[in-house]
Design a protein around this motif. Structure first.
Motif, PDB file in Angstrom:
ATOM      1  N   GLY A 166      55.353  45.231 141.708  1.00  0.00           N
ATOM      2  CA  GLY A 166      54.951  44.388 140.661  1.00  0.00           C
ATOM      3  C   GLY A 166      54.574  43.059 141.081  1.00  0.00           C
ATOM      4  N   ALA A 188      56.024  40.290 141.796  1.00  0.00           N
ATOM      5  CA  ALA A 188      56.625  39.334 140.921  1.00  0.00           C
ATOM      6  C   ALA A 188      58.240  39.128 141.661  1.00  0.00           C
ATOM      7  CB  ALA A 188      56.829  39.655 139.482  1.00  0.00           C
ATOM      8  N   HIS A 245      57.425  46.564 135.872  1.00  0.00           N
ATOM      9  CA  HIS A 245      57.777  47.051 134.753  1.00  0.00           C
ATOM     10  C   HIS A 245      57.802  48.484 134.636  1.00  0.00           C
ATOM     11  CE1 HIS A 245      57.340  47.788 130.159  1.00  0.00           C
ATOM     12  NE2 HIS A 245      57.892  46.512 130.145  1.00  0.00           N
ATOM     13  N   LEU A 268      59.348  40.356 130.672  1.00  0.00           N
ATOM     14  CA  LEU A 268      60.558  40.024 130.508  1.00  0.00           C
ATOM     15  C   LEU A 268      60.992  39.380 129.050  1.00  0.00           C
ATOM     16  CD1 LEU A 268      63.305  39.816 131.557  1.00  0.00           C
ATOM     17  CD2 LEU A 268      62.948  37.580 132.707  1.00  0.00           C
ATOM     18  N   TRP A 315      59.935  42.460 140.955  1.00  0.00           N
ATOM     19  CA  TRP A 315      60.039  43.003 139.880  1.00  0.00           C
ATOM     20  C   TRP A 315      58.683  43.954 139.253  1.00  0.00           C
ATOM     21  CZ3 TRP A 315      64.759  43.896 137.794  1.00  0.00           C
ATOM     22  CH2 TRP A 315      65.864  43.246 138.463  1.00  0.00           C
ATOM     23  N   ASP A 328      52.196  40.710 133.297  1.00  0.00           N
ATOM     24  CA  ASP A 328      52.802  39.908 134.163  1.00  0.00           C
ATOM     25  C   ASP A 328      54.204  39.451 133.825  1.00  0.00           C
ATOM     26  OD1 ASP A 328      53.396  37.263 132.271  1.00  0.00           O
ATOM     27  OD2 ASP A 328      51.600  38.247 131.608  1.00  0.00           O
ATOM     28  N   PHE A 329      55.106  39.058 134.884  1.00  0.00           N
ATOM     29  CA  PHE A 329      56.485  39.411 134.677  1.00  0.00           C
ATOM     30  C   PHE A 329      57.053  38.441 133.426  1.00  0.00           C
ATOM     31  CE2 PHE A 329      60.759  37.692 135.670  1.00  0.00           C
ATOM     32  CZ  PHE A 329      61.453  39.070 135.814  1.00  0.00           C
TER      33      PHE A 329
END
Length: 349
Positions: A251, A253, A226, A318, A224, A313-314
């Protein structure tokens, strides 16, 4: 200097437009057909300030694209306009072939005509940034990651059409000398993503107290990224990338789909404890036909050569994404009412 963004009213395109407006005073020209996934509300703030001009047009119209590029004289073309949803490509592949292949060919020819008339520093600086996906590489097992040298093995009508578009872009560089740069990115997330995609769909299903459909066992893995981190990478490519090169953008992630949904449930529990536990809404459904097991990106090349790394960071990204959807129902509610109500797509094997 002007930036031209195809598909700029879409998810990643609008993220790029907002980022360009933040870091540059250059005018932004968006060409977008405003299909179901192109939402003028995503860029209307930039339009209102005069920073951006929207041209509602179909990129398949080569004559109009040639005139538009000649008129606007961009320093770079960011080509993001595409049909992108795998499930919709299973239901109706023809639009994917037309837009992703025919539209890319038309944009490349428009760019070639424009570039051929440039000279000096303008010619040297111009770039055509073709934005693609890691799905063109097919599916990974438990180990390994996609990189720029990974052979293509697309498995859906969507990824096959994007793979073909990538090959067209590279051919226009090698045959005609058009300064093309190809980007293959991992799954994007963030604000203003059309709610057919996993993360916004699950946020809105969870908010409504509706079943949250997870394909198969939920163990398919995605990397993932962003959308704002992706936008930053695209501008770096346009400014310092090497023509003819490909850059994989990820990403770092990796999460299973089930982990994503469970994390959204936890975040919603924190925000709406009276409705907890939201995890009770998770419902396993019939898997997507031909569902790729795992994607992962090795972004070492763009880090080494262009100095890019993801800034978010994920977990933080999120949580910010959940909060954006909760605070912006005026953006997504009209889509639910007029365009997409969250129904299952892509059932046809």
């Amino acid at each position: 200097m002007t930036w031209l963004v195809t598909g700029g009213a879409g998810f990643i395109g609008s993220a790029l437009c907002h980022y360009l407006a933040d870091v540059s005073d250059a005018p932004i020209i968006v060409v977008d057909k405003l299909t179901y996934a192109g939402n003028r509300a995503s860029i209307e703030g930039l339009e209102a300030t005069g920073r951006l001009r929207l041209v509602e047009a179909d990129i398949v119209d080569q004559s109009r694209m040639t005139d538009l590029v000649a008129e606007t004289r961009p320093a770079a073309i960011f080509h993001l306009a595409a049909e992108t949803h795998v499930d919709r490509s299973i239901d109706g592949p023809a639009d994917f072939v037309s837009t992703n292949l025919g539209g890319t060919g038309a944009m490349l020819e428009a760019a070639r005509a424009y570039h051929g008339g440039l000279s000096g520093d303008q010619r040297d600086a111009f770039r055509f940034v073709h934005v693609s996906t890691d799905e063109v590489f097919g599916s990974l097992g438990e180990e390994g990651a996609f990189r720029e040298t990974t052979p293509y093995a697309p498995s859906s009508p969507y990824s096959a059409s994007k793979a073909g578009a990538d090959h067209l872009a590279r051919a226009w560089h090698h045959t005609y000398g058009l300064p093309v740069i190809v980007s293959n990115c991992s799954n994007n997330y963030g604000p203003r993503q059309f709610p057919e995609k996993l993360i916004p769909l699950m946020i809105l299903k969870c908010l409504a107290g509706e079943p949250m459909p997870v394909y198969g066992s939920g163990l398919n893995v995605r990397d993932w990224l962003h959308a704002e981190d992706h936008a930053r990478a695209l501008l770096i490519m346009a400014q310092t990338g090497t023509p003819g090169e490909t850059y994989c953008v990820g990403g770092g992630a990796e999460r299973t789909n089930l982990q994503i949904v469970e994390t959204i449930c936890r975040l919603m529990d924190e925000r709406f404890p009276e409705a907890a536990p939201h995890q009770r809404l998770i419902t396993f459904v019939e898997d997507r036909p031909g569902h790729d097991y795992r994607y992962a990106i090795d972004a070492g090349k763009i880090h080494r050569e262009l100095g890019w790394t993801p800034a978010r960071d994920f977990e933080t990204g999120l949580a910010e994404t959940v909060d954006w959807y909760l605070a912006n129902d005026s953006w997504w509610r009209p889509l639910q009412e007029r365009v997409y109500r969250g129904q299952r797509l892509g059932r046809t094997a």
